[in-house]
Design an enzyme around this catalytic site. Sequence first.
Site, PDB file in Angstrom:
ATOM      1  N   HIS A 263     -18.872  22.687 -12.891  1.00 36.71           N
ATOM      2  CA  HIS A 263     -18.811  22.058 -11.571  1.00 36.71           C
ATOM      3  C   HIS A 263     -19.938  21.018 -11.409  1.00 36.71           C
ATOM      4  O   HIS A 263     -20.523  20.865 -10.335  1.00 36.71           O
ATOM      5  CB  HIS A 263     -18.905  23.117 -10.473  1.00 36.71           C
TER       6      HIS A 263
ATOM      7  N   THR B 226      -9.507  25.618  -9.693  1.00 33.93           N
ATOM      8  CA  THR B 226     -10.951  25.712  -9.901  1.00 33.93           C
ATOM      9  C   THR B 226     -11.371  27.168  -9.819  1.00 33.93           C
ATOM     10  O   THR B 226     -11.123  27.843  -8.812  1.00 33.93           O
ATOM     11  CB  THR B 226     -11.689  24.848  -8.858  1.00 33.93           C
TER      12      THR B 226
ATOM     13  N   LYS C 191      -9.900  25.114 -14.362  1.00 36.10           N
ATOM     14  CA  LYS C 191     -11.104  24.269 -14.331  1.00 36.10           C
ATOM     15  C   LYS C 191     -12.338  25.131 -14.074  1.00 36.10           C
ATOM     16  O   LYS C 191     -12.437  25.773 -13.017  1.00 36.10           O
ATOM     17  CB  LYS C 191     -10.962  23.215 -13.221  1.00 36.10           C
TER      18      LYS C 191
ATOM     19  N   SER D 140      -8.649  16.587  -4.619  1.00 34.38           N
ATOM     20  CA  SER D 140      -9.242  17.881  -4.265  1.00 34.38           C
ATOM     21  C   SER D 140      -8.496  18.511  -3.091  1.00 34.38           C
ATOM     22  O   SER D 140      -8.020  17.808  -2.189  1.00 34.38           O
ATOM     23  CB  SER D 140     -10.707  17.659  -3.886  1.00 34.38           C
TER      24      SER D 140
ATOM     25  N   LEU E 259      -6.497  22.901  -6.973  1.00 35.33           N
ATOM     26  CA  LEU E 259      -6.212  24.010  -6.059  1.00 35.33           C
ATOM     27  C   LEU E 259      -7.414  24.949  -5.954  1.00 35.33           C
ATOM     28  O   LEU E 259      -8.116  25.184  -6.944  1.00 35.33           O
ATOM     29  CB  LEU E 259      -5.026  24.774  -6.677  1.00 35.33           C
ATOM     30  N   TYR E 260      -7.621  25.468  -4.739  1.00 29.63           N
ATOM     31  CA  TYR E 260      -8.488  26.631  -4.552  1.00 29.63           C
ATOM     32  C   TYR E 260      -7.595  27.749  -4.032  1.00 29.63           C
ATOM     33  O   TYR E 260      -6.663  27.496  -3.264  1.00 29.63           O
ATOM     34  CB  TYR E 260      -9.570  26.340  -3.507  1.00 29.63           C
TER      35      TYR E 260
HETATM   36  C1  LIG Z   1     -19.668  15.462  -4.443  1.00 28.00           C
HETATM   37  C2  LIG Z   1     -18.847  16.334  -5.340  1.00 28.00           C
HETATM   38  C3  LIG Z   1     -17.775  17.032  -4.815  1.00 28.00           C
HETATM   39  C4  LIG Z   1     -17.000  17.855  -5.637  1.00 28.00           C
HETATM   40  N1  LIG Z   1     -15.910  18.483  -5.106  1.00 28.00           N
HETATM   41  C5  LIG Z   1     -15.118  19.242  -5.915  1.00 28.00           C
HETATM   42  C6  LIG Z   1     -13.943  19.841  -5.398  1.00 28.00           C
HETATM   43  O1  LIG Z   1     -13.594  19.690  -4.228  1.00 28.00           O
HETATM   44  N2  LIG Z   1     -13.215  20.597  -6.247  1.00 28.00           N
HETATM   45  C7  LIG Z   1     -13.552  20.780  -7.570  1.00 28.00           C
HETATM   46  O2  LIG Z   1     -12.863  21.483  -8.302  1.00 28.00           O
HETATM   47  N3  LIG Z   1     -14.649  20.199  -8.073  1.00 28.00           N
HETATM   48  C8  LIG Z   1     -15.427  19.429  -7.294  1.00 28.00           C
HETATM   49  N4  LIG Z   1     -16.529  18.817  -7.825  1.00 28.00           N
HETATM   50  C9  LIG Z   1     -16.832  18.987  -9.266  1.00 28.00           C
HETATM   51  C10 LIG Z   1     -16.127  17.927 -10.109  1.00 28.00           C
HETATM   52  O3  LIG Z   1     -14.739  18.113 -10.136  1.00 28.00           O
HETATM   53  C11 LIG Z   1     -16.594  17.941 -11.560  1.00 28.00           C
HETATM   54  O4  LIG Z   1     -16.414  19.225 -12.096  1.00 28.00           O
HETATM   55  C12 LIG Z   1     -18.066  17.547 -11.752  1.00 28.00           C
HETATM   56  O5  LIG Z   1     -18.423  16.524 -10.852  1.00 28.00           O
HETATM   57  C13 LIG Z   1     -18.269  17.077 -13.185  1.00 28.00           C
HETATM   58  O6  LIG Z   1     -19.592  16.767 -13.440  1.00 28.00           O
HETATM   59  P1  LIG Z   1     -20.192  15.282 -13.332  1.00 28.00           P
HETATM   60  O7  LIG Z   1     -20.396  15.029 -11.880  1.00 28.00           O
HETATM   61  O8  LIG Z   1     -21.455  15.375 -14.105  1.00 28.00           O
HETATM   62  O9  LIG Z   1     -19.203  14.328 -13.948  1.00 28.00           O
HETATM   63  C14 LIG Z   1     -17.321  17.986  -7.024  1.00 28.00           C
HETATM   64  C15 LIG Z   1     -18.385  17.261  -7.547  1.00 28.00           C
HETATM   65  C16 LIG Z   1     -19.137  16.433  -6.729  1.00 28.00           C
HETATM   66  C17 LIG Z   1     -20.275  15.645  -7.336  1.00 28.00           C
END
Ligand SMILES: Cc1cc2nc3c(=O)[nH]c(=O)nc-3n(C[C@H](O)[C@H](O)[C@H](O)COP(=O)(O)O)c2cc1C
Length: 383
Positions: free
Chosen positions: A279, A158, A255, A109, A131-132
């Site tokens: 997400h 994302t 994403k 991330s 990337l953001y």
């Molecule tokens: C604690 C946490 C932090 C996350 N941080 C990011 C992030 O920094 N960037 C991002 O694109 N997605 C982030 N996500 C989303 C995940 O990439 C992913 O899309 C999501 O967790 C998928 O669903 P699931 O948790 O049911 O597997 C985060 C998810 C969680 C649970």
Amino acid sequence: MKLSDCYNVGDFRKLAKQKLPKPIFHYIDGGADDEVTLKRNTSSFDKCDLIPSVLTDVSHVDISTTVLGQKINFPLFLSPTAMHQMYHSDGEKATSRAAEKFGTFFSLSTMATSSIEQVSEFASGPKMFQLYIHKDQGLTDNLIDRCKQSGFKAMCLTVDTIVAGNRERDHRTGFTTPPSLTLESLFSFAMHPEWSLKYLFGPKFKLANIAHMTNKGTSIEMSIMDYINQQFDTSMNWKHAEYAIKRWGGPFALKGIMSVEDAKRAIDIGASAIMISNHGGRQLDGSRSPFDQLETIVDAVGDKIEVILDGGIQRGTHVLKALALGAKACSMGKAYLYALSAGGQPGVERLLSKLKDEIERGMTLMGCRSVQELTKDKITFDK
Ligand SMILES: Cc1cc2nc3c(=O)[nH]c(=O)nc-3n(C[C@H](O)[C@H](O)[C@H](O)COP(=O)(O)O)c2cc1C
């Protein structure tokens, strides 16, 4: 409860809950608003059933797949998630090494607690950077260029986090900016001395990829939602995405795509993959689950772009169902964060081992010798 008692995602979740102070656990576990989407992401897999074929000679079953230009040992990988050191002191070292050991993608991330350069030292397996788009274009460019120099194999942008979602659990536990910890939360930190002492006396963690470029909130782990709202560019549009794809020049996923229209535009601007995702239910509550939207998107664009199903995965059979509907691979977030919190690298390895076995066993019982044999006739939504 111990790591050796963990057999499924629910078990890892229980152990994570035991190990983490409440605000940290709920930051992983929670979703936006009423958490309707969060729940549906997993429950939607139950709307359909697998139909096995028998007597197919499954003495050799190959569960590998190729996605984003890389062959991976099984069709499930680690989605990008923020701040791994907050869940376990080994942070991204633990998660990237576990992914390498199991021959699957690790995604780093932008909001990680280890830098692009550190992670390329930790693990040599396939790595994707998430990337953001920041308001500061120089920062975005810097991230892309460093990934090129550090041997990352793929990148994703994302697109569903233009502002932070409304995570009410974080308000209740005080996981906010500034931290407004309740008595109960403070008590919870005191009741988890292993975590709290490491936090107080261990190396301070920071948002390692961006700390050198900005001082806004990057050293205060509690301020992640503020960081999103202050630093991300809300004017982000297709031109930004196209620019990032061109600057990267390699396998690139968008994403957070949920509509057919957007999937088609992703093809037009040169993306090689889309991750159907909301997400993990942490952004727009009430949005459709990725699995419910998968078939429609695959039918429209599946022959022109790789489709990755992201979210809700808790079982190997969930992956089988997604592949039968045309996904190239699946990715997960919360599941491996529970495992990381429960037991560091050995925890993540145990989870990956269980899920890999479930996928392999499931394919064997389905009579499928390769992921290509998991076709649409192997799944039904009929009652
Ligand atoms: C604690 C946490 C932090 C996350 N941080 C990011 C992030 O920094 N960037 C991002 O694109 N997605 C982030 N996500 C989303 C995940 O990439 C992913 O899309 C999501 O967790 C998928 O669903 P699931 O948790 O049911 O597997 C985060 C998810 C969680 C649970």
